[in-house]
Design a protein around this motif. Structure first.
Motif, PDB file in Angstrom:
ATOM      1  N   UNK A   5     -68.710 108.434   5.286  1.00  0.00           N
ATOM      2  CA  UNK A   5     -69.272 108.894   6.496  1.00  0.00           C
ATOM      3  C   UNK A   5     -70.600 109.980   6.148  1.00  0.00           C
ATOM      4  N   UNK A   6     -70.664 110.181   4.977  1.00  0.00           N
ATOM      5  CA  UNK A   6     -71.651 111.065   4.308  1.00  0.00           C
ATOM      6  C   UNK A   6     -71.623 112.402   3.739  1.00  0.00           C
ATOM      7  N   UNK A   7     -70.619 113.033   4.392  1.00  0.00           N
ATOM      8  CA  UNK A   7     -70.097 114.450   4.257  1.00  0.00           C
ATOM      9  C   UNK A   7     -68.448 114.604   3.981  1.00  0.00           C
ATOM     10  N   UNK A   8     -68.229 115.649   3.160  1.00  0.00           N
ATOM     11  CA  UNK A   8     -66.599 115.711   3.132  1.00  0.00           C
ATOM     12  C   UNK A   8     -66.523 117.290   2.662  1.00  0.00           C
ATOM     13  N   UNK A   9     -65.407 117.622   2.839  1.00  0.00           N
ATOM     14  CA  UNK A   9     -64.933 119.155   2.571  1.00  0.00           C
ATOM     15  C   UNK A   9     -64.525 119.048   1.409  1.00  0.00           C
ATOM     16  N   UNK A  10     -64.979 120.627   0.924  1.00  0.00           N
ATOM     17  CA  UNK A  10     -64.155 121.077  -0.323  1.00  0.00           C
ATOM     18  C   UNK A  10     -63.495 122.185  -0.351  1.00  0.00           C
ATOM     19  N   UNK A  11     -62.908 122.388  -1.196  1.00  0.00           N
ATOM     20  CA  UNK A  11     -62.062 123.814  -1.134  1.00  0.00           C
ATOM     21  C   UNK A  11     -61.639 124.115  -2.691  1.00  0.00           C
ATOM     22  N   UNK A  12     -61.792 125.557  -2.937  1.00  0.00           N
ATOM     23  CA  UNK A  12     -61.697 125.763  -4.406  1.00  0.00           C
ATOM     24  C   UNK A  12     -61.301 127.372  -4.440  1.00  0.00           C
ATOM     25  N   UNK A  13     -60.607 127.886  -5.433  1.00  0.00           N
ATOM     26  CA  UNK A  13     -60.479 129.378  -5.558  1.00  0.00           C
ATOM     27  C   UNK A  13     -61.818 129.737  -6.327  1.00  0.00           C
ATOM     28  N   UNK A  14     -62.186 130.954  -6.111  1.00  0.00           N
ATOM     29  CA  UNK A  14     -63.271 131.634  -6.620  1.00  0.00           C
ATOM     30  C   UNK A  14     -62.641 133.332  -6.866  1.00  0.00           C
ATOM     31  N   UNK A  15     -63.118 133.613  -7.976  1.00  0.00           N
ATOM     32  CA  UNK A  15     -62.630 135.183  -8.367  1.00  0.00           C
ATOM     33  C   UNK A  15     -63.353 135.943  -7.634  1.00  0.00           C
ATOM     34  N   UNK A  16     -64.839 135.770  -6.922  1.00  0.00           N
ATOM     35  CA  UNK A  16     -65.336 136.694  -6.429  1.00  0.00           C
ATOM     36  C   UNK A  16     -66.359 135.841  -5.211  1.00  0.00           C
ATOM     37  N   UNK A  17     -66.837 136.479  -4.302  1.00  0.00           N
ATOM     38  CA  UNK A  17     -68.125 135.739  -3.495  1.00  0.00           C
ATOM     39  C   UNK A  17     -69.391 135.740  -4.198  1.00  0.00           C
ATOM     40  N   UNK A  18     -70.113 134.683  -3.782  1.00  0.00           N
ATOM     41  CA  UNK A  18     -71.369 134.682  -4.246  1.00  0.00           C
ATOM     42  C   UNK A  18     -72.255 135.793  -3.508  1.00  0.00           C
ATOM     43  N   UNK A  19     -73.391 136.200  -4.037  1.00  0.00           N
ATOM     44  CA  UNK A  19     -74.128 137.177  -3.223  1.00  0.00           C
ATOM     45  C   UNK A  19     -74.498 136.675  -1.571  1.00  0.00           C
ATOM     46  N   UNK A  20     -74.856 135.699  -1.525  1.00  0.00           N
ATOM     47  CA  UNK A  20     -75.230 134.996  -0.266  1.00  0.00           C
ATOM     48  C   UNK A  20     -74.172 134.578   0.465  1.00  0.00           C
ATOM     49  N   UNK A  21     -73.206 134.540   0.250  1.00  0.00           N
ATOM     50  CA  UNK A  21     -71.520 134.018   0.939  1.00  0.00           C
ATOM     51  C   UNK A  21     -71.542 134.808   2.334  1.00  0.00           C
ATOM     52  N   UNK A  22     -70.861 134.221   3.238  1.00  0.00           N
ATOM     53  CA  UNK A  22     -70.366 134.740   4.115  1.00  0.00           C
ATOM     54  C   UNK A  22     -68.828 134.937   4.161  1.00  0.00           C
ATOM     55  N   UNK A  23     -68.393 136.072   4.127  1.00  0.00           N
ATOM     56  CA  UNK A  23     -66.898 136.199   3.794  1.00  0.00           C
ATOM     57  C   UNK A  23     -66.052 136.672   5.040  1.00  0.00           C
ATOM     58  N   UNK A  24     -65.119 135.725   5.266  1.00  0.00           N
ATOM     59  CA  UNK A  24     -63.925 135.814   6.493  1.00  0.00           C
ATOM     60  C   UNK A  24     -62.589 136.328   5.769  1.00  0.00           C
ATOM     61  N   UNK A  25     -62.335 137.338   6.690  1.00  0.00           N
ATOM     62  CA  UNK A  25     -60.757 137.660   6.278  1.00  0.00           C
ATOM     63  C   UNK A  25     -59.739 137.292   7.070  1.00  0.00           C
ATOM     64  N   UNK A  26     -58.705 136.588   7.074  1.00  0.00           N
ATOM     65  CA  UNK A  26     -58.004 136.042   8.094  1.00  0.00           C
ATOM     66  C   UNK A  26     -56.458 136.086   7.464  1.00  0.00           C
ATOM     67  N   UNK A  27     -55.470 136.952   7.824  1.00  0.00           N
ATOM     68  CA  UNK A  27     -54.069 136.882   7.495  1.00  0.00           C
ATOM     69  C   UNK A  27     -54.055 137.128   5.944  1.00  0.00           C
ATOM     70  N   UNK A  28     -54.969 138.260   5.482  1.00  0.00           N
ATOM     71  CA  UNK A  28     -54.838 138.493   4.323  1.00  0.00           C
ATOM     72  C   UNK A  28     -55.173 137.373   3.164  1.00  0.00           C
ATOM     73  N   UNK A  29     -56.237 136.515   3.875  1.00  0.00           N
ATOM     74  CA  UNK A  29     -57.012 135.946   2.968  1.00  0.00           C
ATOM     75  C   UNK A  29     -58.430 135.786   3.078  1.00  0.00           C
ATOM     76  N   UNK A  30     -59.199 136.003   2.022  1.00  0.00           N
ATOM     77  CA  UNK A  30     -60.443 135.822   1.845  1.00  0.00           C
ATOM     78  C   UNK A  30     -61.086 134.440   1.792  1.00  0.00           C
ATOM     79  N   UNK A  31     -62.154 134.214   2.852  1.00  0.00           N
ATOM     80  CA  UNK A  31     -62.679 132.744   2.772  1.00  0.00           C
ATOM     81  C   UNK A  31     -64.202 132.940   2.607  1.00  0.00           C
ATOM     82  N   UNK A  32     -64.663 132.443   1.452  1.00  0.00           N
ATOM     83  CA  UNK A  32     -66.371 132.397   1.288  1.00  0.00           C
ATOM     84  C   UNK A  32     -66.906 130.973   1.686  1.00  0.00           C
ATOM     85  N   UNK A  33     -67.998 131.289   2.180  1.00  0.00           N
ATOM     86  CA  UNK A  33     -68.855 130.122   2.730  1.00  0.00           C
ATOM     87  C   UNK A  33     -70.173 130.269   2.481  1.00  0.00           C
ATOM     88  N   UNK A  34     -70.729 129.385   1.675  1.00  0.00           N
ATOM     89  CA  UNK A  34     -72.126 129.441   1.510  1.00  0.00           C
ATOM     90  C   UNK A  34     -72.955 129.174   2.597  1.00  0.00           C
TER      91      UNK A  34
END
Length: 124
Positions: free
Chosen positions: A53-82
């Motif tokens: 269909x053209x696009x797919x999701x990916x997930x991985x663990x990163x040690x820290x966010x990149x400078x331009x990431x948006x960071x979310x915190x939910x239930x003590x989990x940090x989520x990074x989105x470029x």
């Protein structure tokens, strides 16, 4: 639950990504199993080219966010989105499903207009 961005913005000024409690718990367990510090490390949620269909999701663990990431915190989990992925997944909910046919993380994305037959890729 907070949704602070790298630039100090709040949920009022940025697109929202939600994480269910069960998804956060599963991801935190995996993160800690990798020996990563949950205060700095987090789950990166991204979109990549691929699938029928053209696009797919990916997930991985990163040690820290990149400078331009948006960071979310939910239930003590940090989520990074470029920024490039954000336009495809804003408003999404990350959940964890366990059942007879499948077990794993699932993104409920309101921007999807079609998915492939197997549900692994999508189009917005």
């Amino acid at each position: 639950m907070s949704t602070d961005s790298v630039d100090g913005g709040t949920a009022d000024t940025q697109p929202e990504i939600e994480v269910t409690e069960i998804a956060a718990e599963q991801a935190r367990d995996l993160l800690e199993g990798e020996g990563m510090d949950p205060a700095e490390a987090g789950l990166r949620l991204f979109v990549q080219q691929g699938g029928c269909a053209g696009l797919s999701y990916g997930m991985r663990f990163d040690d820290a966010p990149d400078e331009d990431d948006t960071i979310y915190e939910h239930h003590e989990l940090r989520v990074f989105v470029d920024p490039a992925s954000m336009k495809y997944i804003e408003g999404s909910i990350l959940d964890y499903e366990s059942g007879l046919q499948a077990e794993g993380f699932h993104v409920e994305n309101p921007n999807v207009v079609s998915e492939c037959g197997c549900g692994e890729s999508f189009r917005t």
